[in-house]
Scaffold this motif. Structure first.
Motif, PDB file in Angstrom:
ATOM      1  N   GLY A 106      -1.231   3.631  -5.907  1.00 39.80           N
ATOM      2  CA  GLY A 106      -2.027   2.517  -5.393  1.00 39.80           C
ATOM      3  C   GLY A 106      -2.854   2.929  -4.196  1.00 39.80           C
ATOM      4  O   GLY A 106      -2.869   4.111  -3.803  1.00 39.80           O
ATOM      5  N   PRO A 107      -3.513   1.989  -3.576  1.00 44.91           N
ATOM      6  CA  PRO A 107      -4.406   2.275  -2.461  1.00 44.91           C
ATOM      7  C   PRO A 107      -3.626   2.554  -1.172  1.00 44.91           C
ATOM      8  O   PRO A 107      -2.552   1.991  -0.971  1.00 44.91           O
ATOM      9  N   VAL A 108      -4.203   3.352  -0.318  1.00 45.37           N
ATOM     10  CA  VAL A 108      -3.533   3.678   0.953  1.00 45.37           C
ATOM     11  C   VAL A 108      -3.622   2.533   1.958  1.00 45.37           C
ATOM     12  O   VAL A 108      -2.911   2.511   2.956  1.00 45.37           O
ATOM     13  N   SER A 109      -4.513   1.616   1.692  1.00 46.49           N
ATOM     14  CA  SER A 109      -4.583   0.401   2.518  1.00 46.49           C
ATOM     15  C   SER A 109      -5.237  -0.675   1.658  1.00 46.49           C
ATOM     16  O   SER A 109      -5.840  -0.363   0.636  1.00 46.49           O
ATOM     17  N   ASN A 162       0.848  -1.197   0.000  1.00 51.73           N
ATOM     18  CA  ASN A 162       0.000   0.000   0.000  1.00 51.73           C
ATOM     19  C   ASN A 162       0.881   1.244   0.000  1.00 51.73           C
ATOM     20  O   ASN A 162       2.110   1.157   0.098  1.00 51.73           O
ATOM     21  N   THR A 163       0.275   2.418  -0.124  1.00 49.44           N
ATOM     22  CA  THR A 163       1.060   3.632  -0.362  1.00 49.44           C
ATOM     23  C   THR A 163       1.138   4.541   0.855  1.00 49.44           C
ATOM     24  O   THR A 163       1.458   5.721   0.727  1.00 49.44           O
ATOM     25  N   THR A 164       0.868   3.970   2.011  1.00 44.08           N
ATOM     26  CA  THR A 164       0.935   4.778   3.223  1.00 44.08           C
ATOM     27  C   THR A 164       2.352   4.715   3.794  1.00 44.08           C
ATOM     28  O   THR A 164       2.768   3.683   4.341  1.00 44.08           O
ATOM     29  N   ALA A 165       3.056   5.828   3.666  1.00 47.76           N
ATOM     30  CA  ALA A 165       4.485   5.847   4.026  1.00 47.76           C
ATOM     31  C   ALA A 165       4.704   5.522   5.500  1.00 47.76           C
ATOM     32  O   ALA A 165       5.681   4.862   5.868  1.00 47.76           O
ATOM     33  N   SER A 166       3.797   5.964   6.349  1.00 52.42           N
ATOM     34  CA  SER A 166       4.001   5.705   7.774  1.00 52.42           C
ATOM     35  C   SER A 166       3.923   4.200   8.051  1.00 52.42           C
ATOM     36  O   SER A 166       4.591   3.690   8.936  1.00 52.42           O
ATOM     37  N   MET A 167       3.086   3.524   7.273  1.00 50.86           N
ATOM     38  CA  MET A 167       3.016   2.073   7.456  1.00 50.86           C
ATOM     39  C   MET A 167       4.290   1.406   6.934  1.00 50.86           C
ATOM     40  O   MET A 167       4.778   0.438   7.533  1.00 50.86           O
ATOM     41  N   THR A 168       4.832   1.929   5.850  1.00 48.92           N
ATOM     42  CA  THR A 168       6.127   1.420   5.362  1.00 48.92           C
ATOM     43  C   THR A 168       7.190   1.562   6.452  1.00 48.92           C
ATOM     44  O   THR A 168       7.974   0.633   6.711  1.00 48.92           O
ATOM     45  N   LYS A 188     -11.651   4.849  -0.592  1.00 51.39           N
ATOM     46  CA  LYS A 188     -10.415   5.294   0.062  1.00 51.39           C
ATOM     47  C   LYS A 188      -9.531   5.989  -0.948  1.00 51.39           C
ATOM     48  O   LYS A 188      -9.778   5.885  -2.159  1.00 51.39           O
ATOM     49  N   PRO A 189      -8.536   6.719  -0.509  1.00 52.45           N
ATOM     50  CA  PRO A 189      -7.624   7.358  -1.468  1.00 52.45           C
ATOM     51  C   PRO A 189      -6.730   6.352  -2.175  1.00 52.45           C
ATOM     52  O   PRO A 189      -6.275   5.395  -1.561  1.00 52.45           O
TER      53      PRO A 189
END
Lengths: 252, 252, 252, 252, 252, 252
Positions: free
Chosen positions: E41-44, E10-16, F234-235
């Motif tokens: 891509g999707p954030v989740s 997914n594209t959520t940097a904090s999750m990376t 979602k985004p």
């Protein structure tokens, strides 16, 4: 005259006696039953570890039987069928495990069954056997009365009540037609439980005896073609040196 | 004295006689064997259609047996086990199919087996039974001798040679320890084939007889709790009107 | 113009009529639907025994249809798919069972489904079909409303309420996306139930009709290569003598 | 510093040494490898019987390891994974079998694999493990080089050629992406075979070492909740009396 | 020095970042960990749709990694293992999914496990993976905490409590020995949950890292023989034109 | 009037046209067929990677279709069924994959089938689908003609001959009743192959069209209860930003 040897894989003589009686009651005319237990091993079998050790005793008792030379079939009388395939390698005589025997018989009189066993931790042993033998889909549920095996001898009344209680739950909740008793030590309780629960109760010691009689009657022997052939003779070391270069008797 | 009734699901009397002899040779002391065939149906069973029609005859013969009142177990003696579950609904006595009997026995003396049957087209019937009974993984291969069932009676020599030929191939190529004969009509050939092939040969008629004896000996009956309970009585019409409001005998 | 023959395997004419209506409502332009029931057999099908007898009627109706010579496909309209493989042997026309039809459709619109059937004892029939067809893992649970089949005709209100009740439980507890109705007699209730339960409800009679239309449209016929080939002609005896030496019409 | 104990279940010291070298070559910085073999048991494992006896030695070596008190994980280095579940009961440390290790690794780098083992008769052991572990569909074929285990030591050249030959057949005929070597004694041949065959070759001893390191690194231990809990202490008799009332060390 | 690239699909940097920390804590001496996320891509990832889109990003990140030329293994860090087989085609380096990694590890320390995941709707993704990987029988139950993935970041306290709650239920009701956490976003909670629940908790990001290290250590690479060979180069159109005639670097 | 949208997941317009014709020939009166292909993606699908990329295009085409607002069902016309479950999440309309369609139809007219596909490397995709859909036991063998997909367009004669050759082998060696063509590009060859091979040939594009018509006719829609519910909005970032906060039309 057919001679069937019951091997109680644990070393509790009173349980051997009880298994003997349970089987002997069902012996056909012309069947001689004898029973033995290993010289060494656990007093009861309630874990993979107990089972692994008991498998040695099972093998030793088969080798002894082959040396006696007049055994027509063996029954391995512990619900985990410890050492079953090893035992089959050691003899041309049929060898029947009581778990497999009970499963086979249960599928002949019902479409689905449940198992009632002693301790929950042994359920995984039954699961693995169901998978290996092909009966996973025939068994709806494995239930544990949560009583140690030897409580069947030491606290028979309480143990009996717990087993009947679980059998009644199986009957009422599991959508089954029959119940398999999951411990050789329950052998002598079969008829009483069946009366109280009102379902066919399948017990492995007696089932194993009858399957052994059947195989003898059919003239079938353990296949020596392929993967159950006699083990290749070889050296064994230490306390197992007696297994070295095993020469199994011609009749074996 | 236990009375076991063999039901030959086809209507060829000579095959009934042959099945009777094959089973009777294996009967224990104290077992009385009788054999019958439906009044109506196909002269041999070689398709789903033949099998569907023969299932009616199997049911009728069980009902007759229940009316006679002294049958302790039934064996359905066609390798497709036609009408087996219907038969079980109609009686408390154990009912054993010869395919299932052979499969069970084969797994007790080998880890993997092959089937040698008559016509290739009946292989799918055996496959479906293996799946339903749980033995799919135990059967390596289903082989067909490609002989019609009645050739076993009309051209016994040629049929015998073809069967032995396939059995030898199974022995040499399939990685098995035992062979299941896939037709009730082969019952009288078992010992001869076994000698020639050198592997345990499991034949269902004799195996079914011994399993029936075993269940009787164990006091086990077909479960009437759940899905094998007696059928709900109800009207049947036309040529099947006799099945209406079936009242099965108390002993049934 | 495609002609699809619905075969109601039981002999209750009012149920045939109800099945006809349920299917006819869904027939495509260019599809002619006809319905029939066996001349002989049980008035409802609620056991393996009922099913075994009904399979003969199914076969007879296919033979009749082949003699009529203008049937393009058959639908066997009882949830146990009685006689399905036998019927397929008797014709080149496609033959679809309503249980299989419903299972196939349900897997196209959901990942997992439950079945709501009439009597609990018929659950095992559905289980065996799920295994044979390959859908065991797609079906989460088989639920029974515990109403006899003919109650759908005699006490429609009460029956309907029980079915809806079980469907709602399936929706709320089973983790599913669709429900399969497990009885041909429920065919006319599908839309009403679907509205009340709020899930896709798959009913086999209509599903079978559409699959039959599809196979006709695709020019696909029952394979006559291998195990669904026409049965070998042979003598049948007694009340089944009419099946002797069956010569199926060239168009068949 | 993590200490991994390799248990060679047979009693051939030279094979222990060879297994040690094979594993040690792959040990990570910070991993200490030690290797042992049972004091008693077969010199090679080529049957169910050999395996049953060797399981006792495996258990004994785990108990010894626990008494030493500084073992972080065990690897059972025979392809049949003898005594694996028993060993897991005896310790909180992870215990990895080399068959399971090889299977796991093979599925991570290919979609389907074949096994090349020593004797055909041990194939059934691998089959049972594949079924129990869940990898039956991932293994296309089990092939045997038909060489006794100790030929790997006594006739290394000939043995190597036979193994490579079977590996090449697997590569060319089985539709696979990787090959699992089915014997701990082949451990030192992995890289050479891989070069010659041109496929990833997965060998269990090294795979087991790395999985053991992984589990240690993850801080994961054998679950003591449920069916792998420590065995209930109890009396053992005869030559196994030392197992009586086993009190496993707190660190165990 | 081995370089392992974590790909957060997914594209959520904090999750990376969180995944990176979770993995890096477990990295062996000599392992360099880097982490990335797709540019698009999707954030989740909470549905098949999210997963399908994220698979493109996973492929792109592998291609980038191959162009960098110094990546020794990849870990796909979302519990649905999106794009895993596609990724394997694109490189000789091992590629490990975190769902498969967690399943493999869980079976090494327990006989049966349960999964605790975020949303119930993603359970079907895990079910399909269990079936494909062979672990269906090892997983007793898939449980959902019913929290959206990003709540693990936005409402960590509440999310944590819900997860622990489901883990405790799994421990008490499911008959298991270990729990698999079914979301990459839970990676940093593993030790805390394990302490509170008292069972081994297996988390896929760390498990994937260790399996990647293991494969590197073993010198194993993704098989380029057969179905995981490099994709045939070909034109791609539109926004995917960059994938045209992909020439993967020699080292790839 | 029912509108069915064929989605060719690859971007080769001539193949879209060919698929359109193949389907349109089978369309019922009252069915309008349209066909499209993604704006971006691979020109053919011959690997997991190609398939992963094509799944995005499939999703986009469904979203477009939903915005058009008059599509009643979708058919995903590539034999790997790429993006099928994602597509189902995006719409209430039924979505049918051509691999599943062909498998379903083949089981209705035969008991066992084989698949003839293009490249051997795509066999694993079919295997995984057979497992997921439940048809593993119904498929005897997956055969590859070893021709690239676009050869069906560029070298039609040679491709046709190779396919017929494999079909004949399947007919003669596999013990089957029907053959499934394993590539959408073979759609226009079905009747010719069937004539030459003499077996029912099942092709997925036409089969998918008829199943889509059937589902529409039955009023069945993709379940929005549970795991195929609309994706949570979602985004999405980067080139996939258009998927952000997807609001699917009410009719969707």
């Amino acid at each position: 005259m057919a001679h069937i040897r019951l091997i109680n894989p644990n070393t509790t003589a009173s349980m051997t006696a009880s298994i003997y009686r349970a089987a002997n009651d069902y012996a056909a005319t012309g069947t001689q039953v004898s029973a033995c237990q290993p010289e060494a091993g656990p007093v009861s079998i309630e874990s993979h570890f107990d089972e692994a050790i008991s498998a040695v005793g099972v093998a030793q008792e088969v080798i002894k039987g082959e040396q006696e030379g007049n055994i027509d079939a063996y029954v391995v009388a512990c619900f985990g069928d410890p050492g079953l395939l090893a035992a089959r390698e050691l003899t041309r005589a049929p060898v029947v495990g009581i778990a497999e025997a009970a499963f086979h018989m249960a599928t002949l009189i019902s479409t689905r069954f449940s198992i009632v066993t002693t301790l929950g931790r042994t359920g995984i042993i039954a699961e693995h056997l169901l998978e290996q033998y092909g009966f996973r889909q025939h068994c709806r549920r494995i239930r544990a009365a949560e009583i140690p095996v030897l409580d069947l001898e030491h606290h028979p009344e309480a143990a009996y009540r717990r087993i009947v209680q679980e059998c009644c739950r199986a009957r009422d909740e599991d959508g089954i037609g029959a119940i398999v008793l999951g411990c050789g030590g329950m052998a002598n309780l079969t008829q009483e439980i069946s009366r109280e629960v009102g379902l066919p109760i399948v017990e492995g010691v007696s089932a194993g005896l009858k399957l052994a009689e059947s195989l003898i009657g059919l003239g079938l022997f353990t296949s020596k073609h392929g993967d159950l052939a006699y083990p290749r003779p070889k050296p064994f070391t230490g306390q197992f040196a007696d297994f070295s270069n095993l020469t199994l008797p011609p009749g074996g």
